[in-house]
Scaffold this active site. Structure first.
Site, PDB file in Angstrom:
ATOM      1  CB  CYS A 175      -1.968   6.797   1.102  1.00 11.52           C
ATOM      2  SG  CYS A 175      -3.199   5.849   1.998  1.00 11.52           S
ATOM      3  CD  GLU A 210      -2.945  -1.187   0.257  1.00  5.98           C
ATOM      4  OE1 GLU A 210      -3.025  -0.205  -0.505  1.00  5.98           O
ATOM      5  OE2 GLU A 210      -3.722  -2.149   0.195  1.00  5.98           O
TER       6      GLU A 210
END
Length: 510
Positions: free
Chosen positions: A296, A262
């Site tokens: 993110c 990720e």
């Protein structure tokens, strides 16, 4: 501070645990934890040693032998109890998240709520680890597939979500029958210690062995490298930068292990002339400045049709002028600090590069000082007119900079700009035009792992699989069928007849 006492955080804290017990190592140095909120030293952590790592691995291996044979719904019951315990500590733990990391108090509490939600999800998932049955081509044969626990799951988390991402991985892995080794960011170790102490009570009350939920706070150059190169850890889940993910993937790939990556995002919202801008405005602002631009899924690019560009820019300037920046523990404030001064330098350096390329800063960009900003980590979020192809725009700057990018013509041109970056995490379009929104969600639309219509890029729910494509890494965590990544798949064929026919009609006689 009372919340530190409530969570068992001391002036000096041990840095590794096998769930119920803490390793006593104190000779590897101390990590001083400083709050970006006020620049004050919160506490320190004694770093773990390579001997601690070896002890944890051995305990985890033994615990896995036990845990894998516990029926999945029984494993879910332990996760249910962890969720209940987190509910009891939601306020102090969320406050620590806010104070140690710098996100707003509402976001800190929300992060703990996300942990609670994933516990609830995982409890239900523990009764739904489904395989499939298939029809065999051979007479009197039965075929099916099933999923088995994988082993030790290594979880490496980033500073921006210091506890929620661990829960995404750990709770799903736990109901799948895996044991977990957690290495948190060295920027936010106290929240990890607090979580370990919270779940310790559940483990002891249920008389569970050491090694189910393990914690390791140590140097990346020593225990971190040991972790990603360790053959006894079949799966490493890492959240971090693209550089960190690439290094991890190379190390794990050499030993043919598995990774869930990720990594960075460069998320965009497309605004077409058919957008409901009153709906879009709060989504854009929260997406760009929430967590001070350190998600993110932060909105980093706003791709605006030329016919509405000036209107959108002016409205955003007005909205940004109303942002309150300051102590995130004060709920009147919208924006807290960046994680540290290095992040501030990254913010200012990016803005200097933009100006050198001809970018126009239409609002913000200042580093704040004076009363309330003593830590040196507060900045005023920036709005910048930019071009999508500039190198700095192609990168992920982990700070509150929103690039305003103009597009001309049809929405296909906006989608082309949107996809023309190396990252592919989250995306959104605001439009009331069905053809535009369906195109955005089609094979010819967004190339991201997350694509939204008339909501922003941040704030993913735990029920869906979370992750992205391209340099974002391709990993998936949390909901949907992401649980399959934590298990090994096995195809089974059973012959219940008296003959031994071979597949594909092959004849073999002896």
């Amino acid at each position: 501070m009372q919340f530190l006492q409530d969570l068992g955080i001391r002036e000096k804290n041990l840095g590794s645990s096998t769930g119920c017990e803490w390793n006593e190592t104190t000779d590897q140095g101390e990590l001083q934890v400083v709050s970006p909120v006020d620049g004050e030293n919160i506490a320190s952590v004694w770093l773990a040693s390579e001997a601690d790592f070896e002890n944890i691995i051995n305990k985890a291996k033994e615990a896995f032998k036990f845990w894998r044979m516990v029926p999945a719904p029984k494993r879910g019951e332990i996760v249910r109890q962890i969720g209940l315990r987190l509910r009891e500590f939601k306020e102090p733990l969320g406050t620590l998240v806010s104070y140690e990391m710098g996100k707003s108090l509402q976001e800190g509490w929300g992060e703990v709520q996300e942990m609670i939600d994933i516990c609830d999800f995982a409890v239900g998932q523990s009764r739904q680890l489904y395989g499939f049955t298939m029809h065999s081509e051979r007479v009197q044969h039965r075929m099916y597939d099933q999923y088995h626990p994988l082993g030790i799951v290594g979880v490496i988390t980033a500073f921006n979500f210091p506890v929620a991402v661990w829960a995404w991985n750990a709770m799903i892995a736990a109901v799948c029958g895996d044991v977990v080794l957690w290495k948190p960011s060295s920027k936010v170790p106290l929240t990890a210690i607090a979580v370990q102490k919270i779940i310790q009570g559940v483990l002891k009350e249920n008389d569970l062995p050491e090694g189910l939920f393990n914690l390791l706070i140590g140097r990346g150059s020593s225990v971190g490298e040991r972790m990603i190169n360790e053959k006894r850890i079949p799966l490493i889940s890492v959240t971090g930068s693209i550089a960190v993910g690439r290094h991890t993937a190379e190390a794990v790939g050499r030993r043919l292990g598995r990774t869930i990556l990720e990594l960075g995002g460069n998320n965009a919202i497309i605004l077409t002339p058919d957008a409901d801008f009153k709906l879009a405005l709060p989504a854009i602002v929260f997406g760009a400045v929430g967590t001070a631009g350190q998600r993110c899924t932060t909105t980093r690019r706003l791709i605006i049709h030329e016919s509405i560009f000036d209107q959108v820019r002016d409205a955003l300037v007005q909205a940004y002028e109303g942002l309150k920046i300051g102590d995130p523990l004060d709920q009147k404030n919208h924006v807290g600090p960046l994680i540290d001064k290095a992040a501030v330098e990254m913010f200012t350096h990016a803005l200097e590069q933009l100006k050198g390329l001809g970018g126009k800063i239409v609002f913000g960009g200042q580093v704040l000082s004076g009363a309330g900003y003593e830590s040196g980590c507060y900045v005023r979020p920036a709005l910048v007119e930019a071009e999508n192809h500039w190198d700095i725009v192609q990168e992920e700057t982990f700070a509150p900079i929103l690039y305003l990018i103009k597009y001309r013509g049809d929405v296909e041109n906006a989608i082309a700009l949107h996809n023309d970056v190396p990252q592919g995490l989250s995306s959104a379009i605001f439009s009331n035009n069905l053809r535009e929104t369906e195109l955005f969600l089609s094979h010819a639309g967004s190339d991201c792992g997350i694509a939204n219509v008339n909501i922003g890029t941040s704030g993913a729910e735990i029920g869906g699989a979370f992750g992205g494509e391209k340099e974002t890494g391709g990993g998936r965590e949390s909901g949907s069928d992401a649980w399959k990544g934590y298990m090994r798949r096995q195809t089974n064929t059973i012959n219940w007849g008296n003959e031994l026919p071979l597949a594909q009609g092959i004849k073999f006689e002896i």
